[in-house]
Every structure is written in C-alpha cells, then in structure tokens.
Design a protein around this motif. Structure first.
Motif, PDB file in Angstrom:
ATOM      1  N   VAL A  53      -8.417 -21.478   9.100  1.00 38.53           N
ATOM      2  CA  VAL A  53      -9.869 -21.684   9.106  1.00 38.53           C
ATOM      3  C   VAL A  53     -10.437 -21.006  10.346  1.00 38.53           C
ATOM      4  O   VAL A  53      -9.927 -21.166  11.446  1.00 38.53           O
ATOM      5  CB  VAL A  53     -10.212 -23.194   9.146  1.00 38.53           C
ATOM      6  CG1 VAL A  53     -11.703 -23.399   9.204  1.00 38.53           C
ATOM      7  CG2 VAL A  53      -9.635 -23.904   7.937  1.00 38.53           C
ATOM      8  N   ASN A  54     -11.504 -20.234  10.151  1.00 40.69           N
ATOM      9  CA  ASN A  54     -12.217 -19.643  11.268  1.00 40.69           C
ATOM     10  C   ASN A  54     -13.700 -19.606  10.925  1.00 40.69           C
ATOM     11  O   ASN A  54     -14.107 -19.919   9.808  1.00 40.69           O
ATOM     12  CB  ASN A  54     -11.659 -18.257  11.625  1.00 40.69           C
ATOM     13  CG  ASN A  54     -11.598 -17.331  10.440  1.00 40.69           C
ATOM     14  OD1 ASN A  54     -12.465 -17.364   9.579  1.00 40.69           O
ATOM     15  ND2 ASN A  54     -10.567 -16.507  10.395  1.00 40.69           N
ATOM     16  N   LYS A  56     -15.668 -17.112  10.592  1.00 40.76           N
ATOM     17  CA  LYS A  56     -16.015 -16.072   9.626  1.00 40.76           C
ATOM     18  C   LYS A  56     -15.863 -16.588   8.195  1.00 40.76           C
ATOM     19  O   LYS A  56     -16.748 -16.379   7.363  1.00 40.76           O
ATOM     20  CB  LYS A  56     -15.120 -14.852   9.843  1.00 40.76           C
ATOM     21  CG  LYS A  56     -15.376 -13.717   8.899  1.00 40.76           C
ATOM     22  CD  LYS A  56     -14.428 -12.566   9.183  1.00 40.76           C
ATOM     23  CE  LYS A  56     -14.614 -11.424   8.215  1.00 40.76           C
ATOM     24  NZ  LYS A  56     -13.674 -10.330   8.497  1.00 40.76           N
ATOM     25  N   SER A  57     -14.771 -17.256   7.909  1.00 36.99           N
ATOM     26  CA  SER A  57     -14.575 -17.783   6.557  1.00 36.99           C
ATOM     27  C   SER A  57     -15.591 -18.873   6.232  1.00 36.99           C
ATOM     28  O   SER A  57     -16.040 -18.981   5.088  1.00 36.99           O
ATOM     29  CB  SER A  57     -13.150 -18.315   6.391  1.00 36.99           C
ATOM     30  OG  SER A  57     -12.932 -19.423   7.233  1.00 36.99           O
ATOM     31  N   PHE A  60     -18.987 -17.101   5.361  1.00 36.08           N
ATOM     32  CA  PHE A  60     -19.027 -16.524   4.022  1.00 36.08           C
ATOM     33  C   PHE A  60     -18.952 -17.591   2.930  1.00 36.08           C
ATOM     34  O   PHE A  60     -19.532 -17.429   1.861  1.00 36.08           O
ATOM     35  CB  PHE A  60     -17.939 -15.473   3.850  1.00 36.08           C
ATOM     36  CG  PHE A  60     -18.207 -14.224   4.631  1.00 36.08           C
ATOM     37  CD1 PHE A  60     -19.350 -13.481   4.404  1.00 36.08           C
ATOM     38  CD2 PHE A  60     -17.345 -13.795   5.613  1.00 36.08           C
ATOM     39  CE1 PHE A  60     -19.623 -12.336   5.127  1.00 36.08           C
ATOM     40  CE2 PHE A  60     -17.594 -12.653   6.335  1.00 36.08           C
ATOM     41  CZ  PHE A  60     -18.741 -11.923   6.097  1.00 36.08           C
ATOM     42  N   SER A  61     -18.246 -18.674   3.187  1.00 41.19           N
ATOM     43  CA  SER A  61     -18.187 -19.735   2.178  1.00 41.19           C
ATOM     44  C   SER A  61     -19.506 -20.510   2.093  1.00 41.19           C
ATOM     45  O   SER A  61     -19.787 -21.131   1.074  1.00 41.19           O
ATOM     46  CB  SER A  61     -17.032 -20.691   2.469  1.00 41.19           C
ATOM     47  OG  SER A  61     -17.292 -21.459   3.623  1.00 41.19           O
ATOM     48  N   GLN A 137     -12.758 -15.019  14.319  1.00 42.87           N
ATOM     49  CA  GLN A 137     -11.645 -14.542  13.499  1.00 42.87           C
ATOM     50  C   GLN A 137     -10.470 -14.301  14.430  1.00 42.87           C
ATOM     51  O   GLN A 137     -10.646 -14.232  15.639  1.00 42.87           O
ATOM     52  CB  GLN A 137     -12.019 -13.289  12.727  1.00 42.87           C
ATOM     53  CG  GLN A 137     -12.404 -12.109  13.565  1.00 42.87           C
ATOM     54  CD  GLN A 137     -12.894 -10.953  12.718  1.00 42.87           C
ATOM     55  OE1 GLN A 137     -12.979 -11.054  11.512  1.00 42.87           O
ATOM     56  NE2 GLN A 137     -13.207  -9.854  13.347  1.00 42.87           N
ATOM     57  N   SER A 152     -22.063  -7.843   2.611  1.00 42.50           N
ATOM     58  CA  SER A 152     -21.840  -9.124   1.937  1.00 42.50           C
ATOM     59  C   SER A 152     -23.117  -9.951   1.869  1.00 42.50           C
ATOM     60  O   SER A 152     -23.416 -10.553   0.833  1.00 42.50           O
ATOM     61  CB  SER A 152     -20.762  -9.929   2.671  1.00 42.50           C
ATOM     62  OG  SER A 152     -19.544  -9.265   2.629  1.00 42.50           O
TER      63      SER A 152
END
Length: 164
Positions: A53-54, A56-57, A60-61, A137, A152
C-alpha cells in the motif's frame, strides 16, 4: 446557455444533498488511508506496508467508479439535478424562451462539472491524508510519473463525464 449553466451550478451548490455529498467525500477520504494503516499495524505487517500500500495506489483507487464515493456521488448528484424537473422549474425555463436542448445540455454540463470537481477534491484529499501515513511510492517521483498521473486523471474525468 451560459446563464442556464451558472444557474444550475448555483442551484446544485446550494442544495443540502450537495453538502451531504461533500461530507461523505471527506469521510471516505479519511477512512480509507486510516483503515489501511490500522489494519496493517494490527496484523503486524509493517515491513510489508510499503510494498503493498502506498499513497499512489490510494490516489488512483479513490477515482474508481466502483469505490465508495464513485458509487454514491453520481446518484446523489442525479437526485439534485432531477429536482429541477419535480419542482417545475424546467417549465419556467422553457416559458422564458430557452430551448429544451440548451436546458438539457446545461443540466449535463453542470452535473459533469460538479461530479468531476468533487472527485478531484476527493482524490487530492485522499492523497494528502495518505501521505501522512504512507510514502508516495517505493521509488522516487519522476516526470514520467507526472505524465502517467495527468493521463490517468484525464481518462477518469472522461469516465465521470460519461456517468453524468
């Protein structure tokens, strides 16, 4: 057309359901990073935290249409926009000389603007809160990451425009 758009935006922002949507966006932006941090600490997986888990994720989620706010917010904004039909203000707009096409395009643009704006604010708030708990990240942020981020975000805003 511009007057219709401005009027629709003002009407959406003044609605109490919009305030509820903003509060939900803030709550979901706080809960997701906090819940991940608590779960990883409770399970004793602190050493694996950076790999799984970071920030950045999480950023985007937060834009996913299947995520918490992605499911609820379009429904609530649609209810706010459709109040125009149930309260009879569409009839007044038609009587004042506006075409139906201009009225419906104004509704579409105002709903899309509000949905995209709320999702951007929710994503930025999620990023800010998740940076308090996680690194962005595992590697350093580069210019290619910036291009990926902007592309994105552009595609996600197109998705939410289609949902509107």
């Amino acid at each position: 057309m511009r007057n219709l758009y401005v009027t629709d935006i003002k009407r959406i922002i003044k609605d109490k359901l919009f305030l509820v949507t903003c509060i939900l966006a803030g709550i979901f932006a706080l809960i997701n990073p906090l819940l991940n941090k608590v779960l990883f600490e409770a399970l004793g997986l602190d050493d694996m935290l950076d790999m799984l888990v970071n920030a950045k994720s999480m950023l985007f989620s937060s834009f996913l249409p299947g995520d918490n706010l992605g499911l609820i917010m379009p429904i609530l904004i649609a209810i706010v926009v459709c109040k125009d039909f149930s309260q009879g203000t569409v009839r007044n707009k038609i009587i004042s000389g506006n075409s139906r096409t201009a009225i419906f395009i104004s509704h579409l643009l105002s709903a899309a603007t509000v949905i995209c704006g709320l999702m951007l604010l929710h994503g930025l708030l999620t990023l800010g809160i998740s940076l308090c708990f996680f690194s962005y990240q595992p590697t350093d942020f580069t210019m290619s990451d910036l291009g990926y981020l902007l592309a994105s975000l552009g595609f996600e805003m197109l998705v939410y425009f289609a949902i509107a």
